[in-house]
Design a protein around this motif. Structure first.
Motif, PDB file in Angstrom:
ATOM      1  N   SER A  64       0.831  -1.250  -0.028  1.00  0.00           N
ATOM      2  CA  SER A  64       0.090   0.083   0.106  1.00  0.00           C
ATOM      3  C   SER A  64       0.716   1.322  -0.104  1.00  0.00           C
ATOM      4  CB  SER A  64      -1.043   0.063   1.187  1.00  0.00           C
ATOM      5  OG  SER A  64      -0.217   0.070   2.448  1.00  0.00           O
ATOM      6  N   GLN A  65       0.129   2.394  -0.465  1.00  0.00           N
ATOM      7  CA  GLN A  65       1.014   3.620  -0.413  1.00  0.00           C
ATOM      8  C   GLN A  65       1.190   4.314   1.043  1.00  0.00           C
ATOM      9  OE1 GLN A  65      -1.569   5.616  -3.394  1.00  0.00           O
ATOM     10  NE2 GLN A  65       0.015   4.914  -5.031  1.00  0.00           N
ATOM     11  N   LYS A  66       2.391   4.633   1.199  1.00  0.00           N
ATOM     12  CA  LYS A  66       2.562   5.191   2.472  1.00  0.00           C
ATOM     13  C   LYS A  66       3.541   6.558   2.387  1.00  0.00           C
ATOM     14  CE  LYS A  66       2.424   1.307   5.655  1.00  0.00           C
ATOM     15  NZ  LYS A  66       3.305   0.572   6.682  1.00  0.00           N
ATOM     16  N   ILE A  67       3.158   7.436   3.254  1.00  0.00           N
ATOM     17  CA  ILE A  67       4.243   8.514   3.452  1.00  0.00           C
ATOM     18  C   ILE A  67       4.278   8.774   4.793  1.00  0.00           C
ATOM     19  CG2 ILE A  67       4.308  11.177   3.123  1.00  0.00           C
ATOM     20  CD1 ILE A  67       1.972  11.057   1.161  1.00  0.00           C
ATOM     21  N   GLU A  68       5.706   8.594   5.331  1.00  0.00           N
ATOM     22  CA  GLU A  68       6.183   8.444   6.655  1.00  0.00           C
ATOM     23  C   GLU A  68       7.021   9.753   6.994  1.00  0.00           C
ATOM     24  OE1 GLU A  68       6.010   3.803   7.554  1.00  0.00           O
ATOM     25  OE2 GLU A  68       7.801   4.563   6.613  1.00  0.00           O
ATOM     26  N   GLN A  69       6.514  10.403   8.198  1.00  0.00           N
ATOM     27  CA  GLN A  69       7.396  11.360   8.717  1.00  0.00           C
ATOM     28  C   GLN A  69       7.395  10.963  10.302  1.00  0.00           C
ATOM     29  OE1 GLN A  69       4.550  14.902   6.841  1.00  0.00           O
ATOM     30  NE2 GLN A  69       6.528  15.540   7.767  1.00  0.00           N
ATOM     31  N   ASN A  70       8.499  11.386  10.819  1.00  0.00           N
ATOM     32  CA  ASN A  70       8.746  10.982  12.020  1.00  0.00           C
ATOM     33  C   ASN A  70       7.708  11.417  12.979  1.00  0.00           C
ATOM     34  OD1 ASN A  70      10.035  10.306  14.547  1.00  0.00           O
ATOM     35  ND2 ASN A  70      11.979  10.956  13.808  1.00  0.00           N
ATOM     36  N   SER A  71       7.096  10.762  13.680  1.00  0.00           N
ATOM     37  CA  SER A  71       6.002  11.010  14.426  1.00  0.00           C
ATOM     38  C   SER A  71       6.536  11.755  15.836  1.00  0.00           C
ATOM     39  CB  SER A  71       4.961   9.791  14.730  1.00  0.00           C
ATOM     40  OG  SER A  71       5.636   8.984  15.348  1.00  0.00           O
ATOM     41  N   SER A  83       8.932  26.957  15.563  1.00  0.00           N
ATOM     42  CA  SER A  83       8.214  25.745  16.396  1.00  0.00           C
ATOM     43  C   SER A  83       6.939  25.686  15.578  1.00  0.00           C
ATOM     44  CB  SER A  83       7.966  26.191  17.710  1.00  0.00           C
ATOM     45  OG  SER A  83       9.351  25.899  18.340  1.00  0.00           O
ATOM     46  N   ALA A  84       6.490  24.450  15.085  1.00  0.00           N
ATOM     47  CA  ALA A  84       5.202  24.277  14.408  1.00  0.00           C
ATOM     48  C   ALA A  84       5.327  22.748  14.091  1.00  0.00           C
ATOM     49  CB  ALA A  84       5.088  25.195  13.189  1.00  0.00           C
ATOM     50  N   THR A  85       4.148  22.235  13.268  1.00  0.00           N
ATOM     51  CA  THR A  85       4.314  21.182  12.787  1.00  0.00           C
ATOM     52  C   THR A  85       4.515  21.174  11.460  1.00  0.00           C
ATOM     53  OG1 THR A  85       2.801  20.134  14.335  1.00  0.00           O
ATOM     54  CG2 THR A  85       2.899  18.842  12.157  1.00  0.00           C
ATOM     55  N   THR A 125       1.976  12.657   8.159  1.00  0.00           N
ATOM     56  CA  THR A 125       1.160  13.032   9.389  1.00  0.00           C
ATOM     57  C   THR A 125       1.884  14.030   9.943  1.00  0.00           C
ATOM     58  OG1 THR A 125       2.616  11.209  10.300  1.00  0.00           O
ATOM     59  CG2 THR A 125       0.419  10.700   9.961  1.00  0.00           C
ATOM     60  N   GLY A 126       2.930  14.504   9.563  1.00  0.00           N
ATOM     61  CA  GLY A 126       3.704  15.848  10.202  1.00  0.00           C
ATOM     62  C   GLY A 126       4.590  15.444  11.278  1.00  0.00           C
ATOM     63  N   THR A 127       5.648  16.236  11.196  1.00  0.00           N
ATOM     64  CA  THR A 127       6.623  16.317  12.407  1.00  0.00           C
ATOM     65  C   THR A 127       6.570  17.587  13.179  1.00  0.00           C
ATOM     66  OG1 THR A 127       8.303  14.699  11.131  1.00  0.00           O
ATOM     67  CG2 THR A 127       8.989  15.910  13.182  1.00  0.00           C
ATOM     68  N   ARG A 128       6.408  17.413  14.549  1.00  0.00           N
ATOM     69  CA  ARG A 128       6.336  18.557  15.435  1.00  0.00           C
ATOM     70  C   ARG A 128       7.935  18.931  15.746  1.00  0.00           C
ATOM     71  NH1 ARG A 128       5.439  20.400  20.637  1.00  0.00           N
ATOM     72  NH2 ARG A 128       5.259  18.237  21.506  1.00  0.00           N
ATOM     73  N   LEU A 129       7.838  20.399  15.307  1.00  0.00           N
ATOM     74  CA  LEU A 129       9.243  20.821  15.686  1.00  0.00           C
ATOM     75  C   LEU A 129       9.115  21.760  16.838  1.00  0.00           C
ATOM     76  CD1 LEU A 129      12.396  21.437  15.060  1.00  0.00           C
ATOM     77  CD2 LEU A 129      11.450  23.226  13.789  1.00  0.00           C
TER      78      LEU A 129
END
Lengths: 112, 113
Positions: B1-8, B85-87, B105-109
């Motif tokens: 399946s298709q996936k887009i992964e960001q460090n959660s 600082s944001a996602t 899903t985004g990474t919060r910085l």
């Protein structure tokens, strides 16, 4: 700087009721979109609209959903019979081309 | 399946350092990739776009790389500030789909003093 506006900012409705979410895209933009984001989850594409018709839609965008551009400025998303799982933040976006999209501040929809 | 992964997991860095965020994708043939910033309760804000035939793009303190062999994009913020600082969201547009953005899903910085 021009921006996308959305009304209302928060809508509370009962299950089974119809809701209409409104958006005013940036005036010279040609492409319009709706996305949603369930709390804590990713932003999900619902539908894109160009030249007065739907150009793409996702599996989420079933017969309960419809979009309309009733005049030269507004772009609306209608949910015919809301369900609890429709509770989410709904974002309208617009663009001049198929590239960068400009998002509105969102409408938080709460279905009770 | 298709996936887009960001460090959660949230990324915490000190002011002045370079933040590096990762976006990996599988089973995709993206025509181009975009990075957006999202603040709590707000809509995503476009930052940068990079096409499949481009390796790197820069804008002020931001830099994006795109490696279609590794199926990865890196997003760098140099000289980071607390206001950064944001996602941060990665979004792909597939070849053949004109306009649909598919988001990670985004990474919060979090940038601290």
């Amino acid at each position: 700087e021009p921006e996308v506006t959305q009304t209302p900012s928060h809508q509370v409705t009962q299950m089974g009721q119809e809701v209409i979410l409104r958006c005013v895209p940036i005036s010279n933009h040609l492409y319009f979109y709706w996305y949603r984001q369930i709390l804590g989850q990713k932003v999900e594409f619902l539908v894109s609209f160009y030249n007065n018709e739907i150009s793409e839609k996702s599996e989420i965008f079933d017969d309960q959903f419809s979009v309309e551009r009733p005049d030269g400025s507004n772009f609306t998303l209608k949910i015919r019979s809301t369900k609890l799982e429709d509770s989410a933040m709904y974002f309208c976006a617009s663009s001049t081309s198929v590239y960068e999209q400009y998002f509105g501040p969102g409408t938080r929809l709460t279905v009770t | 399946s298709q996936k887009i992964e960001q460090n959660s997991e949230a990324l915490n860095i000190q002011e002045g350092k370079t933040a590096t965020l990762t976006c990996n994708y599988t089973n995709y043939s993206p025509a181009y990739l975009q990075w957006y910033r999202q603040d709590p309760g707000r809509g995503p804000v476009f930052l940068l776009l990079i096409r499949e035939n481009e390796k790197e793009k820069r804008k002020e303190r931001l830099k994006v790389t795109f490696d279609t062999t590794l199926k990865q994009s890196l997003f760098h913020i140099t000289a980071s500030q607390p206001a950064d600082s944001a996602t941060y969201l990665c979004a792909l547009v597939k070849t053949g789909t004109a306009s649909k953005l598919t988001f990670g899903t985004g990474t919060r910085l979090q940038v601290t003093l």
